[in-house]
Design an enzyme around this catalytic site. Structure first.
Site, PDB file in Angstrom:
ATOM      1  N   ALA A  10      31.840 -28.765  -5.877  1.00 21.35           N
ATOM      2  CA  ALA A  10      31.229 -27.498  -5.478  1.00 21.35           C
ATOM      3  C   ALA A  10      32.230 -26.355  -5.447  1.00 21.35           C
ATOM      4  O   ALA A  10      31.854 -25.196  -5.596  1.00 21.35           O
ATOM      5  CB  ALA A  10      30.579 -27.653  -4.107  1.00 21.35           C
ATOM      6  N   SER A  11      33.514 -26.663  -5.273  1.00 20.87           N
ATOM      7  CA  SER A  11      34.515 -25.596  -5.170  1.00 20.87           C
ATOM      8  C   SER A  11      35.522 -25.579  -6.313  1.00 20.87           C
ATOM      9  O   SER A  11      36.189 -24.568  -6.522  1.00 20.87           O
ATOM     10  CB  SER A  11      35.263 -25.697  -3.836  1.00 20.87           C
ATOM     11  OG  SER A  11      35.916 -26.952  -3.718  1.00 20.87           O
ATOM     12  N   ASP A 234      28.881 -37.477  -8.285  1.00 19.46           N
ATOM     13  CA  ASP A 234      30.285 -37.593  -7.920  1.00 19.46           C
ATOM     14  C   ASP A 234      30.528 -38.593  -6.796  1.00 19.46           C
ATOM     15  O   ASP A 234      31.561 -39.269  -6.776  1.00 19.46           O
ATOM     16  CB  ASP A 234      30.901 -36.229  -7.588  1.00 19.46           C
ATOM     17  CG  ASP A 234      30.133 -35.428  -6.548  1.00 19.46           C
ATOM     18  OD1 ASP A 234      29.171 -35.954  -5.950  1.00 19.46           O
ATOM     19  OD2 ASP A 234      30.495 -34.252  -6.346  1.00 19.46           O
ATOM     20  N   ASN A 293      24.562 -38.618   4.899  1.00 17.76           N
ATOM     21  CA  ASN A 293      25.179 -37.318   4.607  1.00 17.76           C
ATOM     22  C   ASN A 293      25.616 -36.657   5.910  1.00 17.76           C
ATOM     23  O   ASN A 293      24.811 -36.526   6.838  1.00 17.76           O
ATOM     24  CB  ASN A 293      24.180 -36.386   3.911  1.00 17.76           C
ATOM     25  CG  ASN A 293      24.273 -36.449   2.411  1.00 17.76           C
ATOM     26  OD1 ASN A 293      24.078 -37.503   1.829  1.00 17.76           O
ATOM     27  ND2 ASN A 293      24.583 -35.326   1.787  1.00 17.76           N
TER      28      ASN A 293
END
Length: 486
Positions: A10-11, A234, A293
């Site tokens: 995401a980054s 991922d 999560n």
């Protein structure tokens, strides 16, 4: 043989070169680039063209280094998708799961379809950003015009090779695959206004996708490259890169998200698992990732960003270590922390609303986050043991979070078990693991995990005495129970 893992989070994203050298896995970073969603017309979108361009840049660097042939696999985050029209082009930009369009979508879906029925069908946890809810609120005209719905890594593979597949580890995160039929669930597809024909054929990790299309070679100086379908989710790749042995270990994939769970041969979609909101994501080689999560390092990433990165993550950890332990706690999974305008202000407001000291310094803010994450990890280790009936003696922390010594030690102290930190590049290693097996250089995942243990440094944290977990847990549950979790 040379293998390339394209690992996009995401980054950031990176291309890693992997090869066997003297019985060990040698890793070289070829190229790294920034990634992130941006707001366009108040919509959070990913720049897929930016990712694709950087894949090409990385491969050109590889070719310039003298590599003329390699295999390649792509993994990214889960749940987000691309709609491809009948002309082969995407119909719109890819919307991020952090976009607010799904804020009320899950409530709308559950008004039409019971949560117990969905969980019985899919075994997937309820998160407001699951593809099921994204697709439910997706523009009906776009859905009608879509020839193919592709998860992000499948779409990137399609751009490279012109071949369309639906890789199973990522597809399971949609909350639309049926555990019993092993297909997309007809009722859930009908609910979101799609049909099974709008998804490409299923592909499992290890299958050949194809060669990079000729047109790319005309535009870039690329090596000859066979693209292999890896575990494109991922987290699925990260778990493959976890060097666990036997059946008494759990994993904690620690990055923007924290994914804590166990690798199982069979799913657990019991009433107890449903109540605990545990998920059964499909894994490589006919396994399941039974996990929870947890909000993860997104919290500290946003705190650092709100301070214009005046402190590095290492410096924030050092400052946190000087503060009193467990003085202030937040419910890390509260929905308000998913994508706030100002994370620092949100944490401070939470503390004020729960009658706690308001953290104002960088060290206190970091301490609140690390303490709260460690408490949630310990709670979930207990929950995981109850749900699986397996005693957990080892926790493998993999990914970037493996570098945070204070968080690793806190986790060992609260769980009372050995915590093994590393490898940090577990996702890339898991991606490469599939390529090694598909290329015949390794027999199976057991052999690859042995290679990983030999190849990568790990640090073990043993629990300290004198930590009163029950009191801390009670405080955490009391505080977080006053707020709304996602």
């Amino acid at each position: 043989m040379k293998h390339v893992a394209v690992d996009v989070g995401a980054s950031s994203g990176r291309l890693l070169l992997g090869e066997l050298v003297d019985g060990k896995m040698a890793l070289t970073e070829i190229h790294r680039f920034q990634n992130g969603f941006t707001k366009v017309d108040d919509c959070c979108i990913w720049n897929i063209d930016h990712i694709l361009t950087n894949i090409m840049i990385g491969l050109e660097k590889l070719k310039a280094s003298g590599v003329t042939y390699c295999t390649l696999g792509i993994d990214t985050w889960a749940v987000d998708y691309c709609l491809v029209g009948y002309n082969g082009k995407r119909l719109q930009e890819v919307v991020s799961y952090r976009d607010k369009r799904t804020d009320r979508a899950m409530d709308a879906v559950l008004a039409k379809f019971s949560a117990t029925d969905i969980y019985d069908k899919t075994g997937i946890q309820f998160l407001q950003f699951n593809s099921l809810y994204q697709l439910y609120v997706e523009d009906a005209e776009f859905k009608k015009r879509a020839e193919t719905v592709m998860m992000v890594p499948d779409y990137l593979g399609y751009l490279l090779t012109d071949e369309r597949v639906t890789e199973v580890t990522n597809a399971s995160s949609t909350q639309m695959l049926n555990l019993h039929t092993k297909q997309f669930d007809v009722d859930l597809l009908d609910l979101v206004g799609l049909d099974a024909g709008q998804f490409a054929r299923f592909a499992k990790p290890g299958e050949m996708l194809g060669k990079i299309a000729t047109g790319w070679h005309d535009r870039y100086d690329l090596p000859d490259c066979d693209v292999i379908v890896v575990a494109t989710h991922d987290t699925a790749s990260a778990v493959l890169g976890a060097p666990g042995v036997g059946d008494d270990w759990a994993f904690l994939s620690s990055g923007t998200w924290s994914l804590l769970g166990a690798e199982l041969a069979n799913p657990i979609n019991s009433a107890e698992a449903f109540a605990a909101n545990y998920t059964n994501e499909w894994g490589a080689y006919d396994t399941f990732r039974f996990l929870k999560n947890i909000m993860g390092l997104w919290l500290i990433q946003e705190v650092a960003r709100m301070q214009d990165y005046a402190y590095s993550y290492a410096e924030l950890a050092e400052l946190a270590a000087r503060e009193e332990a467990f003085a202030v706690l937040i419910g890390v999974d509260d929905h308000r922390f998913l994508n706030p305008t100002d994370m620092i202000a949100e944490i401070q407001a939470y503390c004020a609303e729960t009658g706690q000291e308001i953290p104002r310094t960088p060290g206190k803010l970091a301490r609140v986050i690390y303490d709260s994450l460690a408490v949630q990890y310990a709670i979930q280790i207990e929950q995981l043991q109850t749900l699986t009936g397996q005693e957990i003696r080892h926790l493998h922390i993999i990914g970037g979070g493996a570098n945070i010594a204070i968080l690793n030690q806190l986790t060992a102290d609260l769980t009372g078990i050995a915590v093994h930190a590393g490898p940090t590049e577990a996702t890339g290693l898991g991606n490469l693991a599939v390529q090694l097996i598909a290329s015949g250089e390794a027999k199976d995942i057991t052999e690859v995990r042995e290679l990983i243990r030999k190849s990568t440094p790990m640090t073990t944290y043993m629990p300290s005495d004198g930590v009163h977990f029950m009191e801390i847990q009670e405080k955490y549950k009391n505080i977080s129970g006053k707020q709304e979790a996602f």
